[in-house]
Motif scaffolding. Structure first.
Motif, PDB file in Angstrom:
ATOM      1  N   PHE A 265     -31.557  40.788  22.490  1.00 30.35           N
ATOM      2  CA  PHE A 265     -31.931  39.685  21.613  1.00 30.35           C
ATOM      3  C   PHE A 265     -33.368  39.855  21.126  1.00 30.35           C
ATOM      4  O   PHE A 265     -33.660  39.709  19.926  1.00 30.35           O
ATOM      5  N   GLU A 266     -34.275  40.164  22.046  1.00 29.78           N
ATOM      6  CA  GLU A 266     -35.689  40.292  21.690  1.00 29.78           C
ATOM      7  C   GLU A 266     -35.950  41.562  20.880  1.00 29.78           C
ATOM      8  O   GLU A 266     -36.649  41.537  19.870  1.00 29.78           O
ATOM      9  N   PHE A 267     -35.387  42.694  21.326  1.00 32.06           N
ATOM     10  CA  PHE A 267     -35.700  43.962  20.681  1.00 32.06           C
ATOM     11  C   PHE A 267     -35.020  44.108  19.330  1.00 32.06           C
ATOM     12  O   PHE A 267     -35.434  44.953  18.517  1.00 32.06           O
ATOM     13  N   ARG A 268     -33.987  43.331  19.083  1.00 27.62           N
ATOM     14  CA  ARG A 268     -33.348  43.393  17.772  1.00 27.62           C
ATOM     15  C   ARG A 268     -34.346  43.100  16.659  1.00 27.62           C
ATOM     16  O   ARG A 268     -34.287  43.697  15.583  1.00 27.62           O
ATOM     17  N   TRP A 269     -35.244  42.175  16.904  1.00 33.06           N
ATOM     18  CA  TRP A 269     -36.248  41.813  15.896  1.00 33.06           C
ATOM     19  C   TRP A 269     -37.453  42.753  15.927  1.00 33.06           C
ATOM     20  O   TRP A 269     -38.045  43.056  14.894  1.00 33.06           O
ATOM     21  N   ARG A 270     -37.806  43.201  17.118  1.00 30.49           N
ATOM     22  CA  ARG A 270     -39.033  43.981  17.268  1.00 30.49           C
ATOM     23  C   ARG A 270     -38.841  45.468  17.003  1.00 30.49           C
ATOM     24  O   ARG A 270     -39.818  46.197  16.836  1.00 30.49           O
TER      25      ARG A 270
ATOM     26  N   ARG B  29     -31.709  48.659  15.257  1.00 29.75           N
ATOM     27  CA  ARG B  29     -31.042  47.360  15.290  1.00 29.75           C
ATOM     28  C   ARG B  29     -29.546  47.482  15.563  1.00 29.75           C
ATOM     29  O   ARG B  29     -28.970  46.638  16.249  1.00 29.75           O
ATOM     30  N   ALA B  30     -28.909  48.532  15.069  1.00 31.88           N
ATOM     31  CA  ALA B  30     -27.477  48.703  15.313  1.00 31.88           C
ATOM     32  C   ALA B  30     -27.202  48.846  16.814  1.00 31.88           C
ATOM     33  O   ALA B  30     -26.221  48.294  17.331  1.00 31.88           O
ATOM     34  N   PHE B  31     -28.068  49.561  17.510  1.00 31.67           N
ATOM     35  CA  PHE B  31     -27.893  49.714  18.948  1.00 31.67           C
ATOM     36  C   PHE B  31     -28.070  48.385  19.663  1.00 31.67           C
ATOM     37  O   PHE B  31     -27.282  48.039  20.554  1.00 31.67           O
ATOM     38  N   TRP B  32     -29.080  47.622  19.282  1.00 32.41           N
ATOM     39  CA  TRP B  32     -29.335  46.341  19.948  1.00 32.41           C
ATOM     40  C   TRP B  32     -28.251  45.329  19.633  1.00 32.41           C
ATOM     41  O   TRP B  32     -27.912  44.498  20.483  1.00 32.41           O
ATOM     42  N   ASP B  33     -27.683  45.392  18.423  1.00 28.62           N
ATOM     43  CA  ASP B  33     -26.542  44.522  18.106  1.00 28.62           C
ATOM     44  C   ASP B  33     -25.360  44.853  19.016  1.00 28.62           C
ATOM     45  O   ASP B  33     -24.667  43.955  19.529  1.00 28.62           O
ATOM     46  N   PHE B  34     -25.117  46.153  19.226  1.00 29.99           N
ATOM     47  CA  PHE B  34     -24.047  46.583  20.123  1.00 29.99           C
ATOM     48  C   PHE B  34     -24.313  46.115  21.552  1.00 29.99           C
ATOM     49  O   PHE B  34     -23.423  45.619  22.237  1.00 29.99           O
ATOM     50  N   ALA B  35     -25.560  46.233  21.990  1.00 36.32           N
ATOM     51  CA  ALA B  35     -25.924  45.800  23.340  1.00 36.32           C
ATOM     52  C   ALA B  35     -25.749  44.295  23.501  1.00 36.32           C
ATOM     53  O   ALA B  35     -25.298  43.812  24.552  1.00 36.32           O
ATOM     54  N   PHE B  36     -26.090  43.536  22.468  1.00 34.17           N
ATOM     55  CA  PHE B  36     -25.943  42.086  22.487  1.00 34.17           C
ATOM     56  C   PHE B  36     -24.472  41.700  22.663  1.00 34.17           C
ATOM     57  O   PHE B  36     -24.133  40.815  23.459  1.00 34.17           O
ATOM     58  N   THR B  37     -23.590  42.393  21.953  1.00 37.99           N
ATOM     59  CA  THR B  37     -22.159  42.115  22.050  1.00 37.99           C
ATOM     60  C   THR B  37     -21.600  42.509  23.406  1.00 37.99           C
ATOM     61  O   THR B  37     -20.870  41.732  24.046  1.00 37.99           O
TER      62      THR B  37
ATOM     63  N   TRP C 219     -32.734  18.509  19.170  1.00 33.69           N
ATOM     64  CA  TRP C 219     -33.066  17.599  18.074  1.00 33.69           C
ATOM     65  C   TRP C 219     -34.098  18.221  17.134  1.00 33.69           C
ATOM     66  O   TRP C 219     -33.955  18.156  15.910  1.00 33.69           O
ATOM     67  N   VAL C 220     -35.102  18.851  17.692  1.00 34.96           N
ATOM     68  CA  VAL C 220     -36.154  19.472  16.882  1.00 34.96           C
ATOM     69  C   VAL C 220     -35.573  20.580  16.005  1.00 34.96           C
ATOM     70  O   VAL C 220     -35.953  20.718  14.833  1.00 34.96           O
ATOM     71  N   PHE C 221     -34.648  21.358  16.548  1.00 32.12           N
ATOM     72  CA  PHE C 221     -34.094  22.498  15.816  1.00 32.12           C
ATOM     73  C   PHE C 221     -32.723  22.195  15.226  1.00 32.12           C
ATOM     74  O   PHE C 221     -31.900  23.093  15.068  1.00 32.12           O
ATOM     75  N   ARG C 222     -32.487  20.926  14.902  1.00 27.92           N
ATOM     76  CA  ARG C 222     -31.213  20.530  14.303  1.00 27.92           C
ATOM     77  C   ARG C 222     -31.144  21.033  12.861  1.00 27.92           C
ATOM     78  O   ARG C 222     -32.141  21.451  12.266  1.00 27.92           O
ATOM     79  N   GLY C 223     -29.957  20.965  12.301  1.00 28.65           N
ATOM     80  CA  GLY C 223     -29.781  21.349  10.904  1.00 28.65           C
ATOM     81  C   GLY C 223     -29.420  22.809  10.716  1.00 28.65           C
ATOM     82  O   GLY C 223     -29.289  23.562  11.680  1.00 28.65           O
ATOM     83  N   LYS C 224     -29.250  23.200   9.475  1.00 23.98           N
ATOM     84  CA  LYS C 224     -28.850  24.561   9.132  1.00 23.98           C
ATOM     85  C   LYS C 224     -30.027  25.532   9.331  1.00 23.98           C
ATOM     86  O   LYS C 224     -31.187  25.145   9.271  1.00 23.98           O
ATOM     87  N   VAL C 225     -29.681  26.800   9.564  1.00 22.85           N
ATOM     88  CA  VAL C 225     -30.711  27.806   9.801  1.00 22.85           C
ATOM     89  C   VAL C 225     -30.771  28.768   8.611  1.00 22.85           C
ATOM     90  O   VAL C 225     -29.839  28.877   7.835  1.00 22.85           O
ATOM     91  N   GLY C 226     -31.892  29.483   8.526  1.00 16.59           N
ATOM     92  CA  GLY C 226     -32.071  30.494   7.496  1.00 16.59           C
ATOM     93  C   GLY C 226     -31.846  31.881   8.045  1.00 16.59           C
ATOM     94  O   GLY C 226     -31.213  32.081   9.086  1.00 16.59           O
ATOM     95  N   THR C 227     -32.378  32.888   7.353  1.00 15.41           N
ATOM     96  CA  THR C 227     -32.166  34.273   7.743  1.00 15.41           C
ATOM     97  C   THR C 227     -33.429  34.938   8.285  1.00 15.41           C
ATOM     98  O   THR C 227     -33.367  36.079   8.735  1.00 15.41           O
ATOM     99  N   GLU C 228     -34.573  34.270   8.221  1.00 14.95           N
ATOM    100  CA  GLU C 228     -35.793  34.881   8.723  1.00 14.95           C
ATOM    101  C   GLU C 228     -35.807  34.862  10.235  1.00 14.95           C
ATOM    102  O   GLU C 228     -35.377  33.889  10.872  1.00 14.95           O
ATOM    103  N   GLY C 229     -36.325  35.922  10.850  1.00 17.17           N
ATOM    104  CA  GLY C 229     -36.384  36.023  12.283  1.00 17.17           C
ATOM    105  C   GLY C 229     -37.264  34.941  12.882  1.00 17.17           C
ATOM    106  O   GLY C 229     -38.263  34.539  12.297  1.00 17.17           O
ATOM    107  N   TYR C 230     -36.902  34.463  14.069  1.00 11.73           N
ATOM    108  CA  TYR C 230     -37.648  33.357  14.688  1.00 11.73           C
ATOM    109  C   TYR C 230     -38.979  33.817  15.259  1.00 11.73           C
ATOM    110  O   TYR C 230     -39.796  33.010  15.675  1.00 11.73           O
ATOM    111  N   HIS C 231     -39.191  35.134  15.339  1.00 15.12           N
ATOM    112  CA  HIS C 231     -40.463  35.622  15.809  1.00 15.12           C
ATOM    113  C   HIS C 231     -41.523  35.535  14.726  1.00 15.12           C
ATOM    114  O   HIS C 231     -42.683  35.768  14.971  1.00 15.12           O
TER     115      HIS C 231
END
Length: 335
Positions: free
Chosen positions: A103-108, A113-121, A323-335
Motif C-alpha cells: 500500500f505504501e510503496f505503491r505511491w512511493r 507499481r505493477a509489482f506492488w499492485d500484485f502484492a496488494f492483491t 465522517w471527516v473523510f466522507r464523500g467521493k474520492v479523487g485520483t490523487e495519491g493521499y501522500h
C-alpha cells in the motif's frame, strides 16, 4: 457463580462485537484488494486505493482488540485455538503485513507499481482466505486432551475449511465492491456495480453451501438447526438472510448508493448469528464452553473497567475519521 456467568457472557459479547467490527471495517478494505486486478490500471485503481487510504490502518485495531481480548478473557481458548491454527494465523499476519507494505510503496515507488499492485492483491487474498479457514477449522472441531490442543499441524486443512475460506473471501469482495459504490464515481463506479453483482451471487452461493454443510459436521449442530423447538428460532436466520439478499439485489439493480453496503453488512451480521446458533455456549465446539475457558473473576472485572474506557474512545475516533473523510474520492495519491 451467577456473577461469573454474567461477566463471562459479557466478555463473550465484547469479543463477538470486536470481531464483527473488524469484519465491517477491514472486510471492505481486504475486499478492495481482492478485486484490485479487475480495475483498469490508472484512474480506476487510484480511486479504489484512495477510498480506503485514510482509514485502512486504523481498521485493524479491532483485530488487535479481538485477539487481545480473547487472550485476556478466555486464555484457555486462546491456548487451544491458536496452536490448532498456527499456519493460518501466520499466513494471515504475513498477508496483512505484505499488503500494508505494498500500500505504501505503491505511491512511493511508481516504477514498480505493477509489482506492488500484485502484492496488494495477494496479501489481501491470503489474509481473507486464512480468516475464513480459521473459522472453518473452529467449526469442524478441534481435538483437545487435558485442556490443550492434541491434533496435528495440518488438521485445519479440509474441504470444509477451503469452502469457508472461499466464502469469507467472496463476502469481503462483496463488501469491497459495495464500499466503492459509496466512494467512487465515473467508470470506476460502473465497474463497482458490475463487480458487486458478481460477488453477490458468489457470496450467496458459498453461503448456502456452507450452511448446508455445517449441520452435518456434528450432531449438536444438526440438533440446533433441525429439531423442534430449536428449528422455530433457528429458521429465522435463513429467512432473514433471504430477505436481505433479495433487497441487496434490488438495490444493486436500482443503483442505490448506500443501501448495498449496509445490506451486505446485514448478510455478515446474520452469518455471525448463524454461527452463534451453532456454537453457543462453546468457544471450542463440543470441548470447551465459555465458562470453562474464562479468566478468573477478578481479572474479568479489572479488564472490563479498561475496556469500558477504551472501546468508546476507539468508536468515537473511528466515527470521527469516517465522517471527516466522507464523500467521493479523487485520483490523487493521499501522500
Amino acid at each position: 457463580m451467577g456473577v461469573d456467568i454474567d461477566l463471562t457472557t459479557v466478555w463473550a459479547f465484547i469479543i463477538a462485537f470486536a470481531v464483527f467490527a473488524y469484519v465491517i471495517m477491514d472486510g471492505f478494505d481486504l475486499g478492495i484488494g481482492i478485486l484490485f486486478p479487475f480495475f483498469d490500471v490508472g484512474e480506476e485503481r487510484d480511486q479504489a486505493m484512495n477510498s480506503i487510504a485514510p482509514v485502512w490502518d486504523g481498521n485493524e485495531t479491532w483485530l488487535v482488540l479481538g485477539g487481545g481480548g480473547l487472550l485476556a478473557a478466555f486464555p484457555m481458548a486462546y491456548g487451544i485455538v491458536l496452536p490448532a491454527t498456527y499456519p493460518l494465523i501466520i499466513a494471515m499476519l504475513l498477508g496483512l503485513v505484505f499488503r500494508g507494505v505494498a500500500f505504501e510503496f505503491r505511491w512511493r515507488d511508481p516504477g514498480h507499481r505493477a509489482f506492488w499492485d500484485f502484492a496488494f492483491t495477494v496479501g489481501s487474498i491470503v489474509a481473507a482466505m486464512s480468516q475464513g479457514m480459521v473459522l472453518g477449522a473452529l467449526l469442524q472441531g478441534i481435538e483437545v486432551v487435558d485442556r490443550a490442543y492434541a491434533g496435528s499441524w495440518f488438521d485445519w486443512l479440509t474441504p470444509y475449511t477451503l469452502l469457508t475460506g472461499l466464502g469469507v473471501t467472496a463476502g469481503y469482495a462483496l463488501l469491497g465492491a459495495t464500499w466503492l459504490i459509496v466512494k467512487v464515481e465515473g467508470r470506476c463506479l460502473d465497474h463497482a456495480y458490475r463487480l458487486a453483482k458478481v460477488t453477490f451471487f458468489a457470496t450467496l452461493g458459498l453461503l448456502v453451501a456452507v450452511s448446508l454443510y455445517t449441520p452435518f459436521l456434528d450432531a449438536q449442530y444438526f440438533e440446533r438447526w433441525f429439531t423442534m423447538p430449536n428449528v422455530l428460532f433457528a429458521a429465522q436466520v435463513p429467512l432473514l438472510t433471504g430477505i436481505i439478499a433479495f433487497a441487496l439485489l434490488r438495490a444493486l439493480a436500482k443503483r442505490r448508493t448506500y443501501r448495498p453496503f449496509l445490506l451486505a453488512l446485514g448478510l455478515f451480521l446474520l452469518g455471525m448469528a448463524g454461527l452463534g446458533v451453532s456454537m453457543w455456549p462453546y468457544v471450542v465446539p463440543d470441548q470447551v464452553t465459555i465458562w470453562d475457558a474464562a479468566a478468573p473473576e477478578r481479572s474479568q472485572v479489572f479488564m472490563l473497567w479498561g475496556t469500558a474506557f477504551i472501546m468508546p474512545v476507539i468508536l468515537a475516533y473511528t466515527g470521527w475519521a469516517y465522517w471527516v473523510f466522507r464523500g467521493k474520492v479523487g485520483t490523487e495519491g493521499y501522500h
